[in-house]
Design a protein around this motif. Structure first.
Motif, PDB file in Angstrom:
ATOM      1  N   CYS A  53      -4.067  11.606   3.719  1.00 42.71           N
ATOM      2  CA  CYS A  53      -4.327  10.223   4.116  1.00 42.71           C
ATOM      3  C   CYS A  53      -5.671   9.798   3.502  1.00 42.71           C
ATOM      4  O   CYS A  53      -6.733  10.279   3.915  1.00 42.71           O
ATOM      5  N   THR A  54      -5.643   8.909   2.521  1.00 39.26           N
ATOM      6  CA  THR A  54      -6.868   8.479   1.835  1.00 39.26           C
ATOM      7  C   THR A  54      -7.197   7.039   2.192  1.00 39.26           C
ATOM      8  O   THR A  54      -6.310   6.252   2.567  1.00 39.26           O
ATOM      9  N   LYS A  55      -8.476   6.708   2.030  1.00 37.95           N
ATOM     10  CA  LYS A  55      -8.917   5.349   2.340  1.00 37.95           C
ATOM     11  C   LYS A  55      -8.305   4.337   1.393  1.00 37.95           C
ATOM     12  O   LYS A  55      -8.033   3.187   1.769  1.00 37.95           O
ATOM     13  N   SER A  56      -8.055   4.774   0.143  1.00 34.66           N
ATOM     14  CA  SER A  56      -7.457   3.853  -0.827  1.00 34.66           C
ATOM     15  C   SER A  56      -6.050   3.454  -0.413  1.00 34.66           C
ATOM     16  O   SER A  56      -5.593   2.351  -0.728  1.00 34.66           O
ATOM     17  N   ASP A  57      -5.335   4.330   0.276  1.00 33.02           N
ATOM     18  CA  ASP A  57      -3.976   3.996   0.742  1.00 33.02           C
ATOM     19  C   ASP A  57      -4.007   3.156   2.013  1.00 33.02           C
ATOM     20  O   ASP A  57      -3.282   2.160   2.133  1.00 33.02           O
TER      21      ASP A  57
ATOM     22  N   GLN B  89       0.800  -1.225   0.000  1.00 29.62           N
ATOM     23  CA  GLN B  89       0.000   0.000   0.000  1.00 29.62           C
ATOM     24  C   GLN B  89       0.839   1.285   0.000  1.00 29.62           C
ATOM     25  O   GLN B  89       0.439   2.283  -0.586  1.00 29.62           O
TER      26      GLN B  89
ATOM     27  N   PHE C 145      -7.870   2.216   7.760  1.00 32.69           N
ATOM     28  CA  PHE C 145      -8.195   3.637   7.663  1.00 32.69           C
ATOM     29  C   PHE C 145      -8.837   4.159   8.945  1.00 32.69           C
ATOM     30  O   PHE C 145      -8.673   5.315   9.325  1.00 32.69           O
TER      31      PHE C 145
ATOM     32  N   GLY D 273      -6.673   1.534   3.394  1.00 30.09           N
ATOM     33  CA  GLY D 273      -7.502   0.332   3.325  1.00 30.09           C
ATOM     34  C   GLY D 273      -8.232   0.037   4.616  1.00 30.09           C
ATOM     35  O   GLY D 273      -8.845   0.923   5.233  1.00 30.09           O
ATOM     36  N   ARG D 274      -8.124  -1.202   5.056  1.00 32.04           N
ATOM     37  CA  ARG D 274      -8.880  -1.644   6.232  1.00 32.04           C
ATOM     38  C   ARG D 274      -8.365  -1.015   7.529  1.00 32.04           C
ATOM     39  O   ARG D 274      -9.010  -1.136   8.574  1.00 32.04           O
TER      40      ARG D 274
END
Length: 750
Positions: free
Chosen positions: A732-736, A686, A741, A738-739
């Motif tokens: 800080c993004t959810k795609s980076d 990630q 977040f 992930g679970r």
């Protein structure tokens, strides 16, 4: 010309002491006669006993002072007769000594510096209070002042001159070009508070070094002792074992030239002494001069101008005293680090300093050496007959033999020590090799409690200590801590680093034994470029190379090198490489594009000089005999002509996923309590971090864990990654994340 045999003079010789004692005793008797003659004259015109009191001047005193005939009354006939007997005895005693050359020191001063009999008597008069205290009281009486125990010019003329004409002639002996003053035998400015007095009332003193010499107590003058020393030429090997074949041949030719020069001087030719400019590092220069002196059988006195230039004492005064001692002992004179008088100075100032050196050596008939690191600039006043010899180290086979000889002499035997490695790695001169071996035994005592079982590490550490330099504000030494196992790189880049290390290891075999020195016209050093984004391991790789090669690593301080003033950058670079030449270490230019950027189109003088800096640096790196490593974040910022001349160009890419996983797994030390929930696969996939970013995250997460007295968990790592994102200016993004977040605090989250 007779000289003092230095070794004999410094040895304990009862015969020499007795001979000089008789001579000095006779000379003091002559001084007594001069004083008695003056006392008789004074008393012959002092009938009422009132003129020699220093307090009252009565009518009779004034009459005496006004009547010139009374002032030159008839001297004591008894004193004259006694003086004649003493001088006859001294002449008879000195005659055989003139044949053997074993003259008293004062007589040798007379011969060497061409002193007149009057000037000899002046020195003896000034020496008298240094030998017997009674003369201070007598001088006070003779000068009509009980507080004045020093010798004035008036007293000198009254005691040593018989009439007015002799007095006028004698004044020339105290001019600036007279031997007494030119060679510092007497001191006219010793009593600074008398500068306002008329000439006759001023005091004159004798130089302390002359006092020690005449009394057989010679030591180097305190005023030059910090910068001067005698070299033990008996400990110096033959030139062929010290230097390259070409250098040894040139030094032998210098010795032959000096012997021919001496023969010419012996035939009555008036000529200046021979001067040879020795170009090379200071220790090599000293050994080269000593090797020549051993060949021609003369002692060697050295002075270091690098130290002199930092003292308050005048350079001219230092040169005067050194030349004086060299002449007294028939020695050669080596002026080390002469180039500090020229470098970084305007041409007029450099020429002025050169004129000081030339003036002091103008009537020096012996052998003189000028020690410089680089050839002298074209300055006005250089001697027409100046010889030049460039000092180069001995060849590989000679160095091997020297290392073996020194190790055998110290009874050092170890399977781990290879003379081939030592000879190829260090370009030391024999005296430095001897120092390295001796220091290695000292290291062994500290490590093992005795000087037995010296191993390879001790020799390498000792050699590095000897070469270790103080770079000042130009570079700082880095202590390498990383090993090969600490760096994660693509296989090909790893192989390139190994090849770089091998080229340093086997350089001497390839260049020396296999003959490749013929194609290295610009130098035998290595240069490598490490390029890639920040945090990809360039600095770590430089430390690993230094660690593997067991060499000191010097990180160049670019702000201390680069100057806004035209020409100053080149001067700083020259200082840097001169120190590095002696260090046997690695130079590391981090973010080198600040120095090695692309050359620009010339629009003004600053653009032109910036391009000159690049050209100069290219030449200096090629001439450097060691390893230079440069790093840059963007290779495209460097001048293409520059990169073409580098031996290695190694690209450090951002790590891929597999490499990032290995970095994550290795970044935490074995002692760190890492929780089982840390997902290395997720972190590697990630977050496309560099190795430097990963190290920052690991350190920050460890501090978070320590504050909470727990293990390094995934929670702490995610919080540390958030801080790293903030430093990088990323959201800080959810795609980076992930679970994970939900573990990220919501402030600044997208």
């Amino acid at each position: 010309m007779a000289h003092i045999d230095k070794q004999l003079f410094l040895s304990e010789s009862a015969v020499r002491e007795d001979g000089n004692s008789r001579y000095l005793r006779d000379q003091l008797c002559r001084i007594d006669c001069f004083i008695q003659r003056e006392l008789a004259r004074m008393r012959s015109i002092d009938n009422d006993g009132q003129t020699v009191n220093g307090v009252v001047l009565n009518d009779a005193d004034a009459d005496v002072l006004a009547d010139r005939t009374l002032q030159r009354a008839r001297p004591s006939a008894v004193s004259d007769e006694k003086l004649a007997r003493i001088e006859s005895r001294m002449t008879a005693g000195l005659a055989p000594l003139h044949q053997t050359g074993a003259l008293p020191p004062l007589e040798l001063l007379v011969l060497e510096f061409g002193l007149s009999l009057f000037e000899r008597d002046v020195l003896m008069l000034l020496l008298a209070p240094e030998i017997e205290g009674k003369y201070r009281r007598l001088f006070a009486y003779l000068q009509d002042d009980l507080t004045r125990t020093t010798v004035s010019f008036d007293l000198i003329f009254r005691l040593l001159c018989r009439d007015f004409e002799e007095t006028l002639t004698a004044r020339h002996s105290f001019g600036k070009k007279s031997p007494l003053v030119r060679y510092g035998l007497v001191e006219l400015e010793r009593f600074g508070d008398e500068a306002y007095l008329p000439f006759l009332e001023r005091s004159v003193g004798v130089d302390d070094a002359v006092v020690d010499l005449v009394l057989n107590q010679y030591e180097l003058d305190n005023r030059i002792r910090p910068v001067a020393d005698w070299v033990d030429i008996d400990q110096i090997d033959a030139p062929l074992t010290l230097f390259s074949v070409n250098t040894a041949k040139n030094l032998e030719n210098v010795g032959h030239a000096y012997e021919s020069h001496i023969k010419g001087a012996g035939n009555g030719e008036q000529r200046r002494g021979l001067t040879c400019c020795l170009i090379g590092p200071s220790p090599s220069v000293t050994e080269a001069a000593a090797a020549v002196c051993r060949t021609i059988c003369v002692p060697l006195l050295t002075i270091d101008m690098a130290v002199t230039s930092g003292l308050k004492q005048r350079i001219d005064d230092t040169l005067m005293r050194a030349v004086r001692d060299a002449r007294i002992f028939g020695a050669a004179l080596l002026i080390r680090n002469l180039d500090v008088l020229f470098e970084g100075r305007p041409t007029w100032e450099a020429s002025y300093h050169l004129s000081l050196v030339n003036r002091r050596l103008s009537d020096f008939k012996g052998m003189s050496f000028w020690g410089v690191k680089e050839p002298l600039p074209a300055l006005q006043g250089l001697p027409d007959s100046l010889l030049e010899v460039r000092i180069t180290a001995p060849g590989f086979e000679t160095l091997k033999a020297i290392w073996k000889r020194e190790l055998d002499a110290a009874s050092i035997v170890s399977d781990t020590i290879s003379v081939d490695e030592l000879a190829g790695r260090y370009r030391f001169i024999p005296s430095q090799i001897s120092t390295v071996v001796g220091q290695a035994k000292s290291i062994c005592i500290v490590e093992n409690g005795k000087d037995e079982h010296v191993d390879r590490w001790m020799i390498i550490e000792s050699a590095n200590r000897l070469g270790r330099r103080k770079m000042g504000d130009l570079a700082c030494q880095v202590n390498p801590v990383f090993e090969w196992s600490d760096i994660i790189l693509p296989d090909d880049r790893f192989a390139q680093l190994l090849e770089l290390v091998d080229q340093v290891h086997f350089r001497q075999k390839i260049i020396g034994e296999w003959g490749f020195h013929k194609i290295f016209s610009r130098g035998e050093g290595l240069s490598a470029l490490f390029s890639g984004p920040s945090g990809t391991g360039k600095t770590m790789a430089a430390e690993i190379v230094a660690n593997r090669l067991e060499m000191d690593l010097y990180k160049v301080n670019l702000p201390g090198i680069v100057s806004k003033y035209i020409g100053e950058t080149e001067k700083n670079l020259e200082r840097l490489f001169q120190e590095a030449d002696q260090s046997h270490g690695i130079l590391f230019f981090d973010e080198a594009d600040a120095l090695f950027g692309k050359r620009t189109e010339i629009k003004d003088s600053h653009d032109r000089y910036a391009n000159i800096e690049i050209d100069y640096l290219l030449q200096r790196i090629e001439a450097f005999d060691g390893l230079v490593i440069l790093s840059t974040n963007v290779r495209g910022h460097l001048d293409e002509a520059f990169t073409r001349r580098l031996r290695f160009c190694i690209e450090f890419p951002l790590p891929g996923e597999a490499q990032r996983k290995r970095i994550w797994q290795k970044v935490f030390p074995a002692q760190t309590p890492v929780a089982e929930d840390v997902d290395f696969d997720f972190l590697a996939k990630q977050f496309k971090f560099s190795g430097g970013n990963i190290k920052n995250v690991a350190l920050a997460s460890a501090f978070l864990a320590a504050r909470n007295e727990g293990q390094v968990t995934m929670t702490y790592i995610i919080l540390a990654i958030r801080r790293e994102y903030q430093k990088m200016g990323k959201l800080c993004t959810k795609s980076d994340f992930g679970r994970y977040f939900s573990l990220v605090p919501q402030e600044g989250v997208s």
